[in-house]
Scaffold this active site. Structure first.
Site, PDB file in Angstrom:
ATOM      1  N   GLY A 193      -3.229  -5.326   6.369  1.00  0.00           N
ATOM      2  CA  GLY A 193      -2.108  -4.836   7.163  1.00  0.00           C
ATOM      3  C   GLY A 193      -2.517  -3.586   7.919  1.00  0.00           C
ATOM      4  N   GLY A 194      -1.513  -2.762   8.214  1.00  0.00           N
ATOM      5  CA  GLY A 194      -1.781  -1.522   8.945  1.00  0.00           C
ATOM      6  C   GLY A 194      -2.720  -0.597   8.205  1.00  0.00           C
ATOM      7  N   GLY A 200     -30.186  -1.849  35.791  1.00  0.00           N
ATOM      8  CA  GLY A 200     -29.185  -0.899  35.314  1.00  0.00           C
ATOM      9  C   GLY A 200     -29.468  -0.480  33.879  1.00  0.00           C
ATOM     10  N   ALA A 201     -30.053  -1.396  33.106  1.00  0.00           N
ATOM     11  CA  ALA A 201     -30.323  -1.078  31.708  1.00  0.00           C
ATOM     12  C   ALA A 201     -31.337   0.062  31.587  1.00  0.00           C
ATOM     13  CB  ALA A 201     -30.812  -2.321  30.978  1.00  0.00           C
TER      14      ALA A 201
HETATM   15  C1  HXC Z   1       3.564  -2.286  -4.711  1.00  0.00           C
HETATM   16  C2  HXC Z   1       1.880  -3.644  -5.398  1.00  0.00           C
HETATM   17  C3  HXC Z   1       1.473  -3.852  -4.060  1.00  0.00           C
HETATM   18  C4  HXC Z   1       2.219  -3.202  -3.046  1.00  0.00           C
HETATM   19  C5  HXC Z   1       0.170  -4.960  -5.323  1.00  0.00           C
HETATM   20  N1  HXC Z   1       1.044  -4.361  -6.147  1.00  0.00           N
HETATM   21  N2  HXC Z   1       0.421  -4.671  -4.038  1.00  0.00           N
HETATM   22  N3  HXC Z   1       2.914  -2.869  -5.710  1.00  0.00           N
HETATM   23  N4  HXC Z   1       3.238  -2.425  -3.414  1.00  0.00           N
HETATM   24  N5  HXC Z   1       1.871  -3.335  -1.760  1.00  0.00           N
HETATM   25  C6  HXC Z   1       1.080  -4.424  -7.600  1.00  0.00           C
HETATM   26  C7  HXC Z   1       1.489  -5.777  -8.133  1.00  0.00           C
HETATM   27  O1  HXC Z   1       2.884  -5.844  -8.229  1.00  0.00           O
HETATM   28  C8  HXC Z   1       0.808  -5.762  -9.478  1.00  0.00           C
HETATM   29  O2  HXC Z   1       1.586  -4.991 -10.361  1.00  0.00           O
HETATM   30  C9  HXC Z   1      -0.460  -4.990  -9.250  1.00  0.00           C
HETATM   31  O3  HXC Z   1      -0.241  -4.241  -8.049  1.00  0.00           O
HETATM   32  C10 HXC Z   1      -1.662  -5.860  -9.030  1.00  0.00           C
HETATM   33  O4  HXC Z   1      -1.326  -6.855  -8.079  1.00  0.00           O
HETATM   34  P1  HXC Z   1      -1.663  -8.397  -8.296  1.00  0.00           P
HETATM   35  O5  HXC Z   1      -0.956  -9.131  -7.277  1.00  0.00           O
HETATM   36  O6  HXC Z   1      -1.448  -8.762  -9.733  1.00  0.00           O
HETATM   37  O7  HXC Z   1      -3.237  -8.357  -8.051  1.00  0.00           O
HETATM   38  P2  HXC Z   1      -4.128  -9.431  -7.326  1.00  0.00           P
HETATM   39  O8  HXC Z   1      -3.820 -10.799  -7.815  1.00  0.00           O
HETATM   40  O9  HXC Z   1      -5.530  -8.947  -7.471  1.00  0.00           O
HETATM   41  O10 HXC Z   1      -3.710  -9.372  -5.793  1.00  0.00           O
HETATM   42  C11 HXC Z   1      -3.907  -8.197  -5.033  1.00  0.00           C
HETATM   43  C12 HXC Z   1      -3.192  -8.314  -3.697  1.00  0.00           C
HETATM   44  C13 HXC Z   1      -1.696  -8.670  -3.897  1.00  0.00           C
HETATM   45  C14 HXC Z   1      -3.853  -9.386  -2.850  1.00  0.00           C
HETATM   46  C15 HXC Z   1      -3.363  -6.976  -2.979  1.00  0.00           C
HETATM   47  O11 HXC Z   1      -1.176  -7.789  -4.881  1.00  0.00           O
HETATM   48  C16 HXC Z   1      -0.885  -8.573  -2.670  1.00  0.00           C
HETATM   49  O12 HXC Z   1      -0.908  -9.456  -1.842  1.00  0.00           O
HETATM   50  N6  HXC Z   1      -0.127  -7.478  -2.591  1.00  0.00           N
HETATM   51  C17 HXC Z   1       0.751  -7.257  -1.460  1.00  0.00           C
HETATM   52  C18 HXC Z   1      -0.049  -6.893  -0.242  1.00  0.00           C
HETATM   53  C19 HXC Z   1       0.827  -6.538   0.894  1.00  0.00           C
HETATM   54  O13 HXC Z   1       1.477  -7.433   1.483  1.00  0.00           O
HETATM   55  N7  HXC Z   1       0.941  -5.252   1.130  1.00  0.00           N
HETATM   56  C20 HXC Z   1       1.707  -4.772   2.237  1.00  0.00           C
HETATM   57  C21 HXC Z   1       0.816  -4.941   3.437  1.00  0.00           C
HETATM   58  S1  HXC Z   1       1.535  -4.348   4.844  1.00  0.00           S
HETATM   59  P3  HXC Z   1       1.583  -5.222 -11.940  1.00  0.00           P
HETATM   60  O14 HXC Z   1       2.641  -4.311 -12.441  1.00  0.00           O
HETATM   61  O15 HXC Z   1       1.873  -6.666 -12.154  1.00  0.00           O
HETATM   62  O16 HXC Z   1       0.221  -4.838 -12.402  1.00  0.00           O
HETATM   63  C22 HXC Z   1       1.011  -2.823   4.879  1.00  0.00           C
HETATM   64  C23 HXC Z   1       1.572  -2.105   6.029  1.00  0.00           C
HETATM   65  C24 HXC Z   1       0.888  -0.825   6.219  1.00  0.00           C
HETATM   66  O17 HXC Z   1       0.297  -2.366   4.094  1.00  0.00           O
HETATM   67  C25 HXC Z   1       1.368  -0.320   7.504  1.00  0.00           C
HETATM   68  C26 HXC Z   1       0.735   0.954   7.873  1.00  0.00           C
HETATM   69  C27 HXC Z   1       1.116   1.330   9.229  1.00  0.00           C
END
Ligand code: HXC
Length: 510
Positions: A169-170, A404-405
């Site tokens: 993501g971002g 040019g290079a």
């Molecule tokens: C809160 C999160 C989290 C998040 C993971 N966790 N991502 N908690 N916010 N973004 C937590 C899970 O709930 C879990 O908690 C623990 O972290 C581990 O995650 P798992 O899913 O069990 O691990 P894994 O299977 O290894 O997968 C990792 C992952 C997946 C691929 C990163 O967790 C995932 O897809 N997370 C969401 C990613 C996402 O969409 N993020 C937002 C992106 S947008 P527990 O308690 O069970 O251990 C973004 C915008 C930024 O970031 C913009 C900036 C401008």
């Protein structure tokens, strides 16, 4: 008092445990180290001063008020690498997946503000699920706070990102604004939108690894500079890499002791360039034979390999090396290589690192894909970067410097300080064959005449002496003396002072 001390120790122990033993075990099972283990391995032993160990999030949504973990998913502070100070943050995947909350971001911002103030590089060890979903816009605000600091620190202190887990993501935009990005194979990935969204929007099926793994970013996109096999190798190489860099934009590159003599000759260089001008040779051989102790830290070696970039040292002091690679696309400049070279030259210029350029370039790569892709603007990036740079610039033309290079590759006309050529150099508008086809078109049906004209052209222009007669090259040198001549030039240029006219900023063709 005893009780207070005990409480402190208990709180520290709780913080060190992050998301708990189960999650630590799961991190290890994936072949990854924990955030703290990484910091310990990266920094000199016992040098880490941790800050904000007791910071917690203040989110109350979705039952978060009942889940508080000291440190809030990121370990921050400073320490030393090779005795030199460095700020570091290391995201802790065991705590809410290393996701970024408002307070997690504030911890990162705090060390970045200090790093800018005291002129010390910042290293980020990234391992995060992105924005802390429970926090909503607070988390997005936190990201933007970090982005703003990335930009303020750019060109002031070196910033390096090591991607050691998810980065999506971002969230990718903070590393992308740092100077160098390294990745760990198989356990890290970076993308703006993940495989699920890609499938929905474009109907492409692609795995996370294929979409944004280390191989993709070091071979195809050029987003990452290098990839390493595991956390331990990555952190060891990061230490090696940092030893090349100055602390900030006002300091000189660090000195590294060497016994390699400045006047070391290498007779094998006299036969490096093949007699046949169309035969390739490996430019890396020249680089390795010129730098101190054959120690060359190459960057982006699997991306746009027609240009080589990386750091080495000459008489102990860091230099940036840029070189055309005749082994790939005959060393032509194209969109990717121009962007790769330009960004590197700009980094060196921002941080007072002299650039040595080895030239063997037959020109810009022709073709519709290059023209449609905007080679005009992208090629100009390299030209702009060299022309703008005020650092010491030393150029050695080994063979072709066409069209040019020739101008682009740190020529005299772009304020090259010392421009040298090997006797095998050919400095001309184009190669003899192309030139004859254009200016003697009327003779093209007669092979004898073509051969004669080609020979005439070669005799006249396929050498370094026409440029030498105009002072566009300062000297024609024996290849075996290249190291000596560069070392002397660098010594002469040690206190070079050159300033560009005042301006808010230039407008590089982005
Ligand atoms: C809160 C999160 C989290 C998040 C993971 N966790 N991502 N908690 N916010 N973004 C937590 C899970 O709930 C879990 O908690 C623990 O972290 C581990 O995650 P798992 O899913 O069990 O691990 P894994 O299977 O290894 O997968 C990792 C992952 C997946 C691929 C990163 O967790 C995932 O897809 N997370 C969401 C990613 C996402 O969409 N993020 C937002 C992106 S947008 P527990 O308690 O069970 O251990 C973004 C915008 C930024 O970031 C913009 C900036 C401008």
């Amino acid at each position: 008092m005893q009780k207070i001390l005990q409480r402190l120790e208990e709180q520290r122990t709780a913080a060190r445990l992050g998301g708990g033993q189960k999650r630590i075990d799961s991190q290890h099972a994936k072949g990854k180290l924990t955030a703290r283990e990484r910091v310990e391995l990266f920094l000199d032993p016992d040098s880490f001063e941790e800050w904000d160990m007791f910071v917690e999030h203040d989110c109350t949504e979705f039952g978060m008020d009942k889940q508080k973990i000291p440190g809030d998913g990121v370990v921050t502070g400073y320490g030393t690498v090779g005795g030199r100070p460095i700020f570091v943050f290391s995201q802790d995947f065991t705590v809410f997946g290393g996701s970024l909350s408002k307070n997690h971001a504030a911890k990162i911002c705090k060390i970045m503000d200090h790093a800018i103030k005291v002129g010390v590089p910042v290293v980020g060890l990234n391992d995060s699920g992105g924005a802390r979903i429970q926090e909503g816009v607070d988390s997005l605000a936190g990201y933007a706070d970090v982005f703003q600091r990335n930009v303020m620190a750019s060109g002031v202190v070196p910033q390096i990102s090591m991607i050691m887990g998810p980065c999506a993501g971002g969230a990718v935009y903070s590393p992308s604004m740092t100077d160098f990005i390294f990745m760990v194979r198989d356990t890290s990935y970076m993308f703006v939108t993940g495989p699920e969204v890609v499938k929905t929007v474009t109907h492409e099926e692609v795995s996370a690894e294929e979409l944004g793994g280390a191989k993709t970013h070091t071979h195809k996109s050029g987003v990452a500079d290098l990839a390493f096999d595991n956390d331990v190798e990555a952190l060891f190489m990061l230490r090696r890499f940092i030893n090349f860099l100055p602390m900030n934009n006002r300091s000189k590159p660090p000195l590294w002791p060497t016994n390699d003599p400045a006047d070391r000759k290498d007779n094998s260089l006299d036969t490096l360039v093949p007699a046949d001008p169309n035969k390739p040779y490996d430019m890396k051989e020249l680089i390795l034979k010129v730098v101190d102790d054959r120690n060359f830290f190459e960057l982006q070696k699997d991306y746009a390999a027609n240009i080589i970039i990386g750091f080495g040292r000459m008489q102990g002091s860091t230099v940036g090396l840029v070189a055309n690679q005749p082994m790939v696309l005959a060393g032509c400049l194209d969109i990717d290589s121009a962007k790769k070279g330009a960004r590197f030259v700009r980094f060196c210029d921002a941080f007072n690192i002299p650039v040595i350029t080895f030239v063997d370039v037959p020109g810009f790569l022709p073709g519709t894909s290059q023209e449609y892709g905007g080679i005009i603007k992208h090629g100009a990036k390299l030209l702009y970067a060299y022309a703008e740079a005020t650092i010491p610039k030393i150029t050695v033309i080994t063979r072709k410097a066409y069209g040019g290079a020739y101008d682009v590759m740190s020529s005299k006309h772009l304020r090259g300080d010392v421009n040298l050529a090997w006797p095998s150099a050919e400095i001309a508008v184009m190669g003899p064959k192309g030139a004859v086809e254009i200016i003697f078109r009327q003779d093209m049906k007669d092979q004898q005449k073509v051969d004669l004209r080609t020979q005439e052209y070669k005799d006249r222009f396929a050498n370094p002496f026409v440029a030498g007669a105009r002072g566009f090259v300062d000297d024609v040198i024996m290849p075996h003396s290249t190291r000596k001549r560069i070392c002397r030039s660098l010594a002469m240029l040690k206190d070079k002072k050159l300033e560009n006219p005042w301006r808010k900023h230039g407008n590089i063709p982005l």
